[in-house]
Design a protein around this motif. Structure first.
Motif, PDB file in Angstrom:
ATOM      1  N   PRO A 209      41.115  40.142  42.773  1.00  0.00           N
ATOM      2  CA  PRO A 209      41.644  39.886  44.086  1.00  0.00           C
ATOM      3  C   PRO A 209      40.265  39.561  45.060  1.00  0.00           C
ATOM      4  O   PRO A 209      40.556  38.963  46.226  1.00  0.00           O
ATOM      5  N   THR A 214      41.277  33.019  43.791  1.00  0.00           N
ATOM      6  CA  THR A 214      42.326  33.548  42.957  1.00  0.00           C
ATOM      7  C   THR A 214      43.826  33.118  43.508  1.00  0.00           C
ATOM      8  O   THR A 214      44.615  32.408  42.610  1.00  0.00           O
ATOM      9  N   GLN A 459      45.533  41.742  40.237  1.00  0.00           N
ATOM     10  CA  GLN A 459      45.324  41.784  41.708  1.00  0.00           C
ATOM     11  C   GLN A 459      45.953  43.149  42.171  1.00  0.00           C
ATOM     12  O   GLN A 459      45.406  43.791  43.038  1.00  0.00           O
TER      13      GLN A 459
END
Length: 694
Positions: A209, A214, A459
């Protein structure tokens, strides 16, 4: 007419089945608040990109719509004694574009909601995650075949003519090319930027994250590998059917029926005659078979890659067997020549051979025939221990070698199919190859969903076993994606040859003399096109990726708190960079595919345009296979190392494999899959505009 109405009903049933599967996906648990927040960001980014992309494509479609009205509907058709009250070709073109875009959008809409639900399902086990992801892929597969069959059949009933159907295929191809190129540039720019800065330079995990790229990477999986792929396979599906219907005029045993026959089925016989109806009927049987095939896909909790692969093969092989059985019964009931059955069999077998060879070259399972074992992907991962150079060399070598069996298979298929039923048999083989597309596309489209699920798991900080399950599905998805591209390329070659025959019939150019300088020029220009097209799309990814790399580096440099969690990365800026790069860079490759055939035909001759198609088919088909397989092998070699082999994550071998994967990304997801669209789009443009060059 009964068969045509039945086809429409089956197409509607396919859409209904897609709706049921979409309901099943949405009924799954969507995880905790953190997971839902990540998924919402992906949904918003994907929707925003698609809106801007479709706005641009809409302008292009509008321009072509009026060009077709002026130069085809109220000019060309008059030459052949057909003066329609409505602009049939232009209307069909518009409908083809709309349905192609709709298929891609529908698949993406479910995919961006299935990703978080797949991650949540992976907390319960491997099989629940597989079912959730596969159900979302089924939505895409059934939407594509349902809309495709309904569109072709409905227009055929309304117009009672063949040439408007070429306009429908032209519309589908137009959307497919821009969607594939634009989506491919977006996803690979984000992916390369995230990998090079995140994994190699910052040493953080994939989908961390803290990496600003991403979310853009996750968005790209959907706009490129789902929406773009859906439009791509929609175009392949309808293109094969249209080519076979057009060549139905040749099924009467004469090669001199002339252009009027292709423009108007009624000038040969009644429009529901068998040669015209059979491809629609085979596609109808394919949808029914694909629905049954989806129920055969399931696996155990401790399944390895080989078992997962066979779980998906069960659905594909089962559906293919049912297509063959149903087609045989239909041909017998209709009293048609048995040779047509064998032509369909040739297409189905060729598709399975291409798919199986592709799996062997791109999966970590490799080939095993008795004591003989060959695992090129694992060998590629071992080469990474020597650095990035051997990985690049090995991947290119693997990709080039992997073209041999598929191309020999296609050559044999062409020989056998034409022996059974001439060029009509070649086109029918392509229809047979794509008939079970509803399930083969489902095995392909589930891959990006599994990839996104892994990103969300990373994440959201889910337990390690969740990521292990999604990675297993993602690795398999790389293989099935390469297999899907193999099907698309194989069918593209057969369909393009059928369209070439249609072009020859329409223009009445019965011989392309290789010693004729005009034909030779056309062949060389045609062989050049895949290289120029790939160079433009690869270069576009490189430029957009460089902008992404610079942005990620800037954020890490100017906001050091990102790494320790005290600051949040700016995902929105990264998404904007990929979006702007993709929309800017997709214009030139897309326009080339449409304008070059028209230019060659208008400036040189109709014979030169035929040579252009021949050269593009020969060079483009092999280049597309090489790129797809090399890219898939590079990606899976990286994942194989990440499982703990050759030093595992963070090792020098891993860094070298990441470099190989960054080269393979635009190979397998941008340039490679776009080439099969290029071949068919150039062919369909030649068919639609060919009579102008007489």
């Amino acid at each position: 007419m009964v068969a045509l109405v039945f086809a429409i009903l089956v197409g509607l049933a396919a859409l209904g089945f897609a709706a049921l599967r979409a309901r099943d996906v949405l009924a799954e648990d969507d995880g905790n608040d953190t997971m839902r927040g990540i998924a919402a960001s992906i949904q918003d980014g994907a929707a925003a990109f698609l809106k801007r992309e479709y706005t641009f494509i809409g302008v292009f479609v509008g321009v072509v719509f009026f060009v077709l009205i002026i130069f085809v509907d109220y000019d060309v058709l008059d030459k052949f004694g057909r003066s329609p009250d409505l602009p049939e070709t232009a209307i069909s073109y518009l409908l083809g574009a709309i349905l192609s875009a709709t298929a891609g959008y529908a698949g993406m809409t479910i995919a961006v909601r299935a990703n978080v639900r797949t991650a949540a399902s992976a907390q319960r086990g491997l099989n629940p995650a597989l079912r959730t992801a596969f159900n979302s892929g089924t939505v895409m597969g059934m939407t594509v075949v349902g809309l495709g069959l309904i569109g072709v059949t409905l227009l055929y009933i309304i117009w009672e003519s063949v040439i408007p159907l070429t306009g429908f295929a032209f519309g589908a191809s137009s959307i497919a090319l821009f969607a594939r190129v634009g989506g491919g540039i977006f996803t690979k720019a984000a992916d390369v930027g995230a990998d090079l800065v995140g994994k190699v330079e910052a040493g953080i995990p994939e989908d961390d994250p803290r990496n600003p790229a991403t979310i853009a990477d996750n968005v790209g999986d959907n706009v490129g590998d789902v929406a773009g792929m859906g439009a791509d396979l929609f175009e392949s599906y309808v293109g094969s059917i249209v080519a076979t219907i057009a060549l139905g005029t040749l099924a009467f045993g004469s090669t001199a029926i002339g252009a009027a026959a292709v423009f108007d089925a009624g000038s040969v016989t009644d429009f529901d005659s068998d040669p015209f109806i059979l491809p629609i009927l085979v596609a109808t049987i394919g949808i029914i078979s694909a629905v049954i095939g989806t129920f055969l896909v399931r696996t155990g909790e401790e399944a390895d890659q080989g078992q997962l692969l066979w779980a998906l093969r069960a659905g594909v092989f089962g559906a293919s067997g049912l297509v063959l059985l149903g087609s045989g019964i239909a041909i017998a009931v209709m009293g048609l020549d048995d040779n047509l059955f064998w032509a369909i069999l040739v297409g189905l077998v060729a598709g399975q051979i291409i798919g199986t060879i592709t799996e062997g070259f791109t999966s970590t399972e490799g080939f095993a025939i008795g004591p003989f074992k060959y695992n090129p992907t694992v060998e590629l991962s071992e080469q990474a221990e020597s650095g990035a150079g051997p990985v690049i060399i090995g991947g290119l070598s693997l990709g080039m070698l992997s073209t041999a069996v598929p191309m020999i298979t296609i050559v044999i298929a062409i020989f056998l199919a034409q022996e059974f039923a001439g060029f009509y048999g070649i086109a029918l083989a392509a229809v047979g190859m794509l008939a079970p597309l509803g399930v083969t596309l489902a095995t392909d489209a589930y891959g990006p969903v599994a990839d996104n699920a892994g990103g969300i798991a990373e994440q959201a900080g889910l337990p390690p076993e969740v990521r292990q399950r999604t990675d297993a599905l993602d690795q398999l998805g790389n293989t099935t994606a390469a297999t899907g591209k193999g099907f698309a390329i194989g069918s593209a070659t057969l369909t393009s040859l059928a369209l070439l025959a249609t072009y020859a019939t329409i223009t009445q150019v019965t011989v392309f003399n290789l010693l004729d300088w005009e034909v030779m020029i056309g062949i060389l220009l045609g062989a050049l096109m895949p290289f120029i097209f790939s160079a433009l799309s690869m270069g576009a990814v490189g430029r957009a990726a460089q902008a992404m790399v610079d942005e990620v580096r800037r954020q890490f440099r100017e906001h050091p708190g990102i790494m320790d969690g005290t600051e949040q990365p700016d995902h929105t800026r990264a998404i904007a960079i990929s979006t702007d790069g993709a929309l800017r860079e997709m214009i030139v490759p897309g326009l080339l595919a449409v304008t070059v055939p028209i230019f060659v035909g208008a400036v040189i001759s109709a014979e030169a345009l035929g040579g252009l198609l021949i050269g593009s088919i020969a060079a483009g088909s092999m280049m597309a296979i090489m790129m797809a397989n090399a890219g898939g092998a590079w990606d899976n070699a990286k994942k194989y190392i990440e499982e703990g082999h050759s030093g595992g994550k963070g090792s020098e071998a891993h860094k070298a494999a990441v470099v190989g994967d960054t080269v393979g990304d635009p190979f397998k997801d941008t340039s490679g899959p776009s080439l099969n669209i290029l071949l068919k789009l150039m062919s369909i443009v030649a068919v639609v505009f060919g009579p102008i060059f007489l």
